[in-house]
Design a protein around this motif. Structure first.
Motif, short mmCIF file in Angstrom:
data_model
loop_
_atom_site.label_atom_id
_atom_site.label_comp_id
_atom_site.label_asym_id
_atom_site.label_seq_id
_atom_site.Cartn_x
_atom_site.Cartn_y
_atom_site.Cartn_z
N ILE A 119 -50.07 -1.62 58.23
CA ILE A 119 -50.51 -1.11 56.93
C ILE A 119 -51.07 0.30 57.08
O ILE A 119 -51.43 0.72 58.18
N GLU A 120 -51.11 1.01 55.97
CA GLU A 120 -51.71 2.34 55.95
C GLU A 120 -53.21 2.20 55.76
O GLU A 120 -53.66 1.70 54.73
N TYR A 121 -53.98 2.61 56.75
CA TYR A 121 -55.44 2.51 56.70
C TYR A 121 -56.03 3.39 57.80
O TYR A 121 -55.45 3.47 58.89
N LEU A 132 -52.38 -11.02 58.62
CA LEU A 132 -52.35 -11.74 57.36
C LEU A 132 -53.27 -12.95 57.43
O LEU A 132 -53.17 -13.78 58.33
N THR A 133 -54.19 -13.07 56.47
CA THR A 133 -55.10 -14.20 56.43
C THR A 133 -54.88 -15.11 55.24
O THR A 133 -55.44 -16.20 55.19
N GLY A 134 -54.09 -14.67 54.27
CA GLY A 134 -53.82 -15.51 53.11
C GLY A 134 -53.58 -14.69 51.86
O GLY A 134 -53.21 -13.51 51.92
N LYS A 135 -53.82 -15.31 50.72
CA LYS A 135 -53.66 -14.66 49.43
C LYS A 135 -54.96 -14.77 48.63
O LYS A 135 -55.71 -15.73 48.80
N PRO A 136 -55.23 -13.80 47.77
CA PRO A 136 -56.43 -13.89 46.93
C PRO A 136 -56.36 -15.13 46.04
O PRO A 136 -55.29 -15.55 45.61
N SER A 137 -57.51 -15.71 45.79
CA SER A 137 -57.56 -16.91 44.96
C SER A 137 -58.72 -16.81 43.99
O SER A 137 -59.54 -15.89 44.05
N GLY A 138 -58.79 -17.76 43.10
CA GLY A 138 -59.89 -17.81 42.15
C GLY A 138 -59.88 -16.64 41.18
O GLY A 138 -58.82 -16.18 40.72
N ASP A 139 -61.04 -16.15 40.86
CA ASP A 139 -61.17 -15.07 39.88
C ASP A 139 -60.54 -13.78 40.37
O ASP A 139 -60.08 -12.95 39.57
N GLY A 145 -53.40 -10.44 40.30
CA GLY A 145 -52.05 -10.96 40.20
C GLY A 145 -51.62 -11.61 41.49
O GLY A 145 -52.41 -11.80 42.42
N GLU A 146 -50.33 -11.93 41.58
CA GLU A 146 -49.81 -12.69 42.71
C GLU A 146 -49.17 -11.82 43.79
O GLU A 146 -48.77 -12.33 44.83
N ASP A 147 -49.02 -10.54 43.54
CA ASP A 147 -48.33 -9.67 44.51
C ASP A 147 -49.30 -8.99 45.46
O ASP A 147 -49.05 -7.89 45.93
N PHE A 148 -50.45 -9.64 45.73
CA PHE A 148 -51.43 -9.10 46.66
C PHE A 148 -51.64 -10.09 47.80
O PHE A 148 -51.45 -11.30 47.64
N ILE A 149 -52.03 -9.57 48.95
CA ILE A 149 -52.31 -10.41 50.11
C ILE A 149 -53.66 -10.02 50.71
O ILE A 149 -54.15 -8.90 50.49
N SER A 150 -54.26 -10.96 51.44
CA SER A 150 -55.53 -10.71 52.13
C SER A 150 -55.22 -10.43 53.60
O SER A 150 -54.48 -11.18 54.23
N VAL A 151 -55.80 -9.35 54.13
CA VAL A 151 -55.54 -8.98 55.51
C VAL A 151 -56.86 -8.67 56.21
O VAL A 151 -57.86 -8.32 55.57
N TYR A 152 -56.82 -8.83 57.52
CA TYR A 152 -57.97 -8.50 58.36
C TYR A 152 -57.57 -7.36 59.28
O TYR A 152 -56.57 -7.45 60.01
N ILE A 166 -57.82 -6.42 50.56
CA ILE A 166 -56.83 -7.03 49.67
C ILE A 166 -55.90 -5.91 49.24
O ILE A 166 -56.33 -4.96 48.58
N ILE A 167 -54.65 -6.01 49.64
CA ILE A 167 -53.70 -4.92 49.40
C ILE A 167 -52.44 -5.47 48.73
O ILE A 167 -52.15 -6.67 48.81
N PRO A 168 -51.67 -4.60 48.07
CA PRO A 168 -50.38 -5.04 47.53
C PRO A 168 -49.45 -5.50 48.64
O PRO A 168 -49.40 -4.88 49.71
N LYS A 169 -48.73 -6.55 48.41
CA LYS A 169 -47.83 -7.09 49.42
C LYS A 169 -46.77 -6.09 49.83
O LYS A 169 -46.36 -6.04 50.99
N LYS A 170 -46.34 -5.25 48.88
CA LYS A 170 -45.29 -4.28 49.17
C LYS A 170 -45.76 -3.18 50.13
O LYS A 170 -44.94 -2.48 50.74
N ASP A 171 -47.08 -3.01 50.28
CA ASP A 171 -47.62 -1.98 51.16
C ASP A 171 -47.78 -2.44 52.60
O ASP A 171 -48.24 -1.66 53.44
#
Length: 210
Positions: A119-121, A132-139, A145-152, A166-171
């Protein structure tokens, strides 16, 4: 002389650090002996302190705890204990957070560090290794939206500290390397190339199989 010195340094430093880490771990685990009554400790029984005896005791305690909690009575006791902790202010937030993290990391069905990503960081044009640790959940997922992922994003050379993003999956670019190889790449600060790490892992596996 310089080459010989550097060669000796590269040989001894990993050994010294490994010995230091093991000594620190064993010394910490030996503190488990404080849980035993004084008359049950090796010093009282045989008049001699046994280094590493606390490690054996710790492993036995963990094994027995797991054995007891696998049955109905043990599971009921653990559930009652957790219910009690969840009613105590401050303690409940700390315990629940640690519980969720440990369940995710140590559970065989958990998805912690499931993939290595690029990723760019921390800015555009600078790239780093992330996991990759998962996807955002809850509020959070409702707002993003659904096109985001959680990363460490681990720090180097100590990957136990890092940043949660939490970044866009496409990135994110999924890497064709194992999580272990990516971690070695991060810990070595990029010195150990992924190809070298994978070859070393394959050689170690072949040696163990033989």
């Amino acid at each position: 002389m310089r080459k010989y010195f550097i060669t000796g340094l590269l040989t001894l430093v990993p050994i010294a650090i490994t010995a230091w880490v093991l000594h620190a771990v064993i010394s910490s685990m030996d503190q488990t002996l404080l849980l035993l009554p004084e008359q049950w400790r090796p010093e009282a029984l045989i008049g001699l302190k046994i280094p590493g005896f606390g490690v054996v005791l710790t492993v036995l305690i963990i094994f027995i705890t797991g054995l007891l909690t696998r049955n109905f009575i043990g599971n009921y006791i653990v559930s009652a204990w957790e219910a009690l902790l969840n009613r105590i202010p401050i303690v409940n937030s700390i315990y629940s957070s640690v519980k969720q993290v440990s369940d995710t990391l140590f559970s065989s069905s958990g998805n912690a560090f499931s993939k290595a990503l690029l990723i760019e960081y921390p800015r555009q044009g600078a790239w780093t290794i992330a996991f990759l640790t998962g996807k955002p959940s809850g509020d959070v997922s409702k707002h993003l939206g659904e096109d985001f992922i959680s990363v460490y994003v681990p720090t180097t050379p100590n990957p136990t500290s890092g940043y949660f993003l939490i970044i866009p999956k496409k990135d994110a670019i999924e890497l064709d390397m194992s999580v272990d190889t990516a971690l070695k790449y991060v810990v070595s600060m990029g010195v150990v190339a992924p190809e070298v790490a994978e070859k070393v892992a394959e050689q170690n596996n072949a040696t163990k199989n033989n």
